[in-house]
Design a protein around this motif. Structure first.
Motif, PDB file in Angstrom:
ATOM      1  N   GLU A  73       0.831  -1.213   0.000  1.00 13.05           N
ATOM      2  CA  GLU A  73       0.000   0.000   0.000  1.00 13.05           C
ATOM      3  C   GLU A  73       0.865   1.262   0.000  1.00 13.05           C
ATOM      4  OE1 GLU A  73      -0.053  -2.404   2.284  1.00 13.05           O
ATOM      5  OE2 GLU A  73      -0.221  -1.644   4.335  1.00 13.05           O
ATOM      6  N   ALA A  76       1.932   1.913  -3.529  1.00 16.73           N
ATOM      7  CA  ALA A  76       0.846   2.583  -4.255  1.00 16.73           C
ATOM      8  C   ALA A  76       0.827   4.064  -3.907  1.00 16.73           C
ATOM      9  CB  ALA A  76      -0.489   1.927  -3.917  1.00 16.73           C
ATOM     10  N   GLU A 105      -7.220   6.773   0.516  1.00 19.18           N
ATOM     11  CA  GLU A 105      -6.039   6.269   1.226  1.00 19.18           C
ATOM     12  C   GLU A 105      -4.754   6.769   0.576  1.00 19.18           C
ATOM     13  OE1 GLU A 105      -5.586   4.733   4.072  1.00 19.18           O
ATOM     14  OE2 GLU A 105      -7.745   4.769   4.463  1.00 19.18           O
ATOM     15  N   VAL A 106      -4.748   6.755  -0.745  1.00 17.50           N
ATOM     16  CA  VAL A 106      -3.568   7.233  -1.472  1.00 17.50           C
ATOM     17  C   VAL A 106      -3.383   8.741  -1.249  1.00 17.50           C
ATOM     18  CG1 VAL A 106      -2.709   7.681  -3.804  1.00 17.50           C
ATOM     19  CG2 VAL A 106      -3.427   5.381  -3.178  1.00 17.50           C
ATOM     20  N   LEU A 162      -5.999   6.776  -9.680  1.00 14.31           N
ATOM     21  CA  LEU A 162      -4.932   6.850  -8.672  1.00 14.31           C
ATOM     22  C   LEU A 162      -3.747   7.704  -9.132  1.00 14.31           C
ATOM     23  CD1 LEU A 162      -5.043   3.188  -7.309  1.00 14.31           C
ATOM     24  CD2 LEU A 162      -5.934   5.251  -6.230  1.00 14.31           C
TER      25      LEU A 162
ATOM     26  N   PHE B 337      -3.977  -8.760  -1.368  1.00 16.85           N
ATOM     27  CA  PHE B 337      -2.871  -8.104  -2.076  1.00 16.85           C
ATOM     28  C   PHE B 337      -3.419  -7.106  -3.110  1.00 16.85           C
ATOM     29  CE2 PHE B 337       0.102  -8.222  -5.801  1.00 16.85           C
ATOM     30  CZ  PHE B 337       1.065  -7.392  -5.241  1.00 16.85           C
ATOM     31  N   LEU B 339      -6.195  -5.363  -2.987  1.00 13.47           N
ATOM     32  CA  LEU B 339      -6.631  -4.125  -2.328  1.00 13.47           C
ATOM     33  C   LEU B 339      -5.428  -3.317  -1.834  1.00 13.47           C
ATOM     34  CD1 LEU B 339      -9.800  -5.098  -0.263  1.00 13.47           C
ATOM     35  CD2 LEU B 339      -9.583  -4.534  -2.655  1.00 13.47           C
ATOM     36  N   GLN B 340      -4.436  -4.013  -1.273  1.00 16.96           N
ATOM     37  CA  GLN B 340      -3.239  -3.306  -0.782  1.00 16.96           C
ATOM     38  C   GLN B 340      -2.511  -2.620  -1.927  1.00 16.96           C
ATOM     39  OE1 GLN B 340      -1.804  -6.803   1.830  1.00 16.96           O
ATOM     40  NE2 GLN B 340      -0.712  -5.017   2.582  1.00 16.96           N
ATOM     41  N   ARG B 342      -3.649  -1.193  -4.223  1.00 20.01           N
ATOM     42  CA  ARG B 342      -4.348   0.040  -4.604  1.00 20.01           C
ATOM     43  C   ARG B 342      -4.248   1.093  -3.490  1.00 20.01           C
ATOM     44  NH1 ARG B 342      -3.431  -2.231  -8.664  1.00 20.01           N
ATOM     45  NH2 ARG B 342      -4.983  -3.038 -10.123  1.00 20.01           N
ATOM     46  N   GLY B 343      -3.352   0.820  -2.545  1.00 22.64           N
ATOM     47  CA  GLY B 343      -3.089   1.826  -1.516  1.00 22.64           C
ATOM     48  C   GLY B 343      -3.872   1.641  -0.228  1.00 22.64           C
ATOM     49  N   ILE B 344      -4.641   0.558  -0.127  1.00 23.39           N
ATOM     50  CA  ILE B 344      -5.460   0.361   1.069  1.00 23.39           C
ATOM     51  C   ILE B 344      -4.655  -0.455   2.093  1.00 23.39           C
ATOM     52  CG2 ILE B 344      -7.629  -0.603   1.928  1.00 23.39           C
ATOM     53  CD1 ILE B 344      -8.726  -0.215  -0.972  1.00 23.39           C
ATOM     54  N   PRO B 345      -4.438   0.095   3.302  1.00 27.53           N
ATOM     55  CA  PRO B 345      -3.638  -0.612   4.302  1.00 27.53           C
ATOM     56  C   PRO B 345      -4.232  -1.975   4.654  1.00 27.53           C
ATOM     57  CG  PRO B 345      -3.973   1.669   4.955  1.00 27.53           C
ATOM     58  CD  PRO B 345      -4.848   1.436   3.770  1.00 27.53           C
ATOM     59  N   GLU B 346      -3.370  -2.883   5.069  1.00 31.59           N
ATOM     60  CA  GLU B 346      -3.751  -4.282   5.268  1.00 31.59           C
ATOM     61  C   GLU B 346      -4.983  -4.464   6.164  1.00 31.59           C
ATOM     62  OE1 GLU B 346      -0.565  -6.724   6.698  1.00 31.59           O
ATOM     63  OE2 GLU B 346      -1.855  -8.492   6.864  1.00 31.59           O
ATOM     64  N   GLN B 348      -7.384  -2.429   6.917  1.00 32.48           N
ATOM     65  CA  GLN B 348      -8.606  -1.957   6.286  1.00 32.48           C
ATOM     66  C   GLN B 348      -9.016  -2.857   5.119  1.00 32.48           C
ATOM     67  OE1 GLN B 348      -8.165   2.149   5.308  1.00 32.48           O
ATOM     68  NE2 GLN B 348     -10.289   2.308   4.628  1.00 32.48           N
ATOM     69  N   LEU B 352     -12.536  -4.703   4.589  1.00 31.09           N
ATOM     70  CA  LEU B 352     -13.343  -4.579   3.361  1.00 31.09           C
ATOM     71  C   LEU B 352     -13.713  -5.946   2.790  1.00 31.09           C
ATOM     72  CD1 LEU B 352     -11.735  -1.671   1.279  1.00 31.09           C
ATOM     73  CD2 LEU B 352     -13.980  -1.688   2.357  1.00 31.09           C
ATOM     74  N   LEU B 353     -12.739  -6.857   2.799  1.00 30.86           N
ATOM     75  CA  LEU B 353     -13.019  -8.197   2.271  1.00 30.86           C
ATOM     76  C   LEU B 353     -14.109  -8.879   3.093  1.00 30.86           C
ATOM     77  CD1 LEU B 353      -9.471  -9.674   1.483  1.00 30.86           C
ATOM     78  CD2 LEU B 353     -11.180  -8.869  -0.142  1.00 30.86           C
ATOM     79  N   HIS B 355     -16.367  -7.370   5.026  1.00 31.10           N
ATOM     80  CA  HIS B 355     -17.635  -6.675   4.761  1.00 31.10           C
ATOM     81  C   HIS B 355     -18.294  -7.243   3.518  1.00 31.10           C
ATOM     82  CE1 HIS B 355     -18.395  -3.427   7.518  1.00 31.10           C
ATOM     83  NE2 HIS B 355     -17.112  -3.140   7.560  1.00 31.10           N
TER      84      HIS B 355
END
Lengths: 254, 385
Positions: A73, A76, A105-106, A162, B337, B339-340, B342-346, B348, B352-353, B355
């Protein structure tokens, strides 16, 4: 922008990359070609930070930072984007919600303020118009039931949202018909600029008709064995990978 | 190993208190009232007894009576009270029947479609003593009537409690019955919750069970389709942590032809929690053209978590369409991986998964305030992971 020096990496104790050197400057488009099993997707995975790959030597710096030290992350956030060869289907997670979370987040990572609902919608509408992206795709669960072409378009749309500095396209053309390749390539070309770079990983030359590279490298047995301009890709298309293999194998014997 | 609450019950070191003069007032239960209660009927049981003073009924036509005072309905009660015993031949059910005091009879007359749901609170008072409660209800939904029934389980105080509850529901021709069960009681609270739904005419029955907390929870959820062209839905989600044990035993019994049923239970199990799913579909010899589907899907989040699942079909007819299946796995690493990347911290990304995994069950809750409440509860839980 991206400097790879003597990169060695593997998976489950098997070494796949055996010393990669590559230097990508802002605004450049590089293509990496190579036969099956040469290590193309491994390179993409290592750069994006896929967990089960192990780096055993060498270094990768991205805008002066040690890329290999960063979590996926964070990469990214720094501006690296990997368009997946096989985008993952995530049932129950709406594509729009996912992209909104990713964008914010980015932005947070880059020290920018999060977009509110209205601001995000406006931003997304702009990018949708630019990329000819369909609203119906965005309201569905992420990649679930998408066709191959829809998945790849969604990848490129995420890339647009992004705003990465370096985009790695991992066999984005695989499984696409010629119309889909054209749509996806148009999207990539719209995002090209003097400050962002693209690394195209592909097995075939045809994608490079649409995304024209400045440099072409041939990966074989975990090493870059030949580099050139876009003419090299045409030569490969014409003569196949065998002539490269022969050159390398003769060299190894000598 | 499955642990049954009766092992607790007969632990000689435990002083169980059966309605030992506890006083529960409005103030004690105020904070447990569910969202939307302003527009709901509220039926309160205290230590297994129907408490008329704490209850509130606003819907015209709805009748709620103490079982012992419901003599005007004696014919119905005689006919339907205890019918679940044919399916629950165990000690816990027998104990409820033998010792229950002050049960409730709920009657929705023919043609009455209740605009407001009935919220049922099973309050067990473990403030002064460990407590045992044996709530009992018989619910009759008349022809072309509709009832939305929401059950919540609350233990007061820090003592141990065992709530051993039986609800029998009868759904008549063209009636619709919706049942939502919310379980997020204290870590010392154990529960055996049996809901036995009997469809005696062509009708619609719907049950969603949400289990988030408690000590040992056992749900027996049964749908018996005794008429042709019945439709029934049974959904469940359990999000378990600590040492909570949740056990869902379900029965779908197709007695007559041309019935449809769909069943989906999903679980996310962490820490050292354990889950059980035991789902049984019967298709009787007479029940041709049955459509019955059943699925159970689980994600284990830790090494110490465990799940036992047994989807079962017993088919005696020869022209039916049935399926059953189950999965148990870990969180999808490739999805994580993705989602991460794409910048989303682990943390979170995991949330999301999960949810996404739970969302299709939550969507089944058709009562807006309850669905939102369940969504918030699940959201809070996933934030804690």
């Amino acid at each position: 922008m991206l400097k790879i020096e003597n990169l060695q990496a593997g998976i489950e104790g098997k070494q796949i990359l055996k010393g990669i050197n590559l230097d990508i400057k802002p605004g450049e488009v590089h293509a990496i070609m190579g036969p099956n099993g040469s290590g193309k997707s491994t390179l993409a995975s290592v750069l994006a930070g896929r967990e089960n790959y192990e780096v055993t030597g060498g270094s990768v710096t991205f805008d002066g930072k040690d890329l290999l030290e960063l979590a996926p992350e964070e990469r990214a956030g720094e501006g690296l984007f990997l368009a997946f060869q096989y985008p993952v289907e995530i049932p129950g997670l709406s594509t729009t919600n996912f992209i909104k979370t990713a964008v914010n987040e980015v932005r947070k990572y880059r020290g920018q303020e999060a977009l509110d609902a209205v601001g995000f919608l406006k931003y997304m509408k702009e990018k949708m118009a630019m990329m000819n992206m369909d609203q119906s795709l965005l309201s569905r669960p992420l990649n679930e039931g998408f066709s191959g072409g829809e998945k790849k378009r969604n990848e490129i749309f995420q890339m647009a949202m992004l705003e990465p500095k370096l985009s790695i396209l991992d066999e984005t053309d695989s499984g696409l018909d010629i119309d889909a390749i054209r749509i996806v390539s148009n999207g990539v070309n719209k995002l090209r600029g003097k400050n962002n770079s693209v690394l195209v990983i592909t097995h075939y030359q045809r994608l490079l008709d649409y995304i024209v590279p400045d440099f072409v490298h041939v990966l074989y047995k975990g090493r870059i064995v030949k580099s050139g301009t876009k003419e090299l890709a045409l030569e490969l298309e014409e003569r196949g990978y065998d002539f490269i293999k022969n050159e390398v194998n003769v060299g190894e014997e000598a | 190993m499955e642990i049954y609450p009766h092992q607790l019950l007969f632990n000689k070191d435990t002083q169980w208190n059966l309605d030992g003069g506890s006083v529960v007032g409005v103030a004690d239960i105020e904070r447990y009232r569910l969202p939307g209660h302003e527009k709901a009927n509220e039926l309160v049981f205290v230590n297994g007894r129907f408490d008329l003073n704490l209850s509130k009924f606003i819907s015209p036509g709805l009748q709620v009576l103490a079982l012992e005072n419901a003599s005007e309905h004696s014919e119905l009660i005689e006919k339907h009270f205890g019918h679940s015993a044919e399916y629950l031949k165990d000690g816990m059910h027998a104990l409820n029947t033998a010792l229950m005091q002050g049960g409730a009879f709920v009657y929705v007359p023919a043609g009455v479609e209740l605009a407001h749901p009935v919220y049922v609170y099973h309050v067990t008072d473990a403030r002064a003593h460990d407590a045992l409660a044996l709530p009992r209800s018989l619910v009759f939904v008349g022809k072309n009537a509709q009832l939305q029934w929401v059950e919540n389980f609350v233990t007061l105080g820090s003592g141990s409690s065992l709530t051993n509850q039986v609800t029998e529901v009868v759904v008549d021709t063209d009636a619709r019955f919706y049942h939502y069960k919310l379980q997020q009681d204290s870590k010392e609270a154990s529960l055996v919750s049996s809901t036995h739904i009997r469809q005696i005419g062509k009708s619609f029955a719907y049950a969603v069970t949400i289990s988030l907390d408690g000590h040992i929870v056992r749900n027996n959820t049964h749908m018996v389709m005794e008429a042709e062209y019945c439709e029934s839905h049974m959904y469940g989600i359990y999000l378990l942590q600590g040492k909570t044990h949740v056990d869902n035993h379900t029965i779908v019994d197709n007695v007559k032809p041309n019935c449809y049923s769909n069943e989906l239970y999903k679980g996310v199990i962490g820490d050292e929690a354990t889950g059980v799913f035991n789902g049984k579909i019967f298709v009787r010899q007479d029940a041709q053209k049955t459509n019955a589907y059943q699925s159970n899907k689980n994600i284990l989040l830790s090494e110490g978590a465990s799940m036992n699942t047994k989807p079962q079909l017993e088919i005696f007819a020869d022209d039916v369409k049935c399926s059953h299946g189950c999965t148990i796995g870990r969180l999808d690493e490739e999805g994580l991986f993705y989602l991460q990347s794409r910048g989303i911290p682990e943390k979170q990304a995991k949330s999301l998964l999960l949810h996404g995994f739970t969302s299709d069950i939550l969507e089944k809750i058709q009562l807006d305030p309850i669905r939102e409440y369940a969504e918030e509860s699940i959201h809070r839980r996933l934030e804690m992971l």
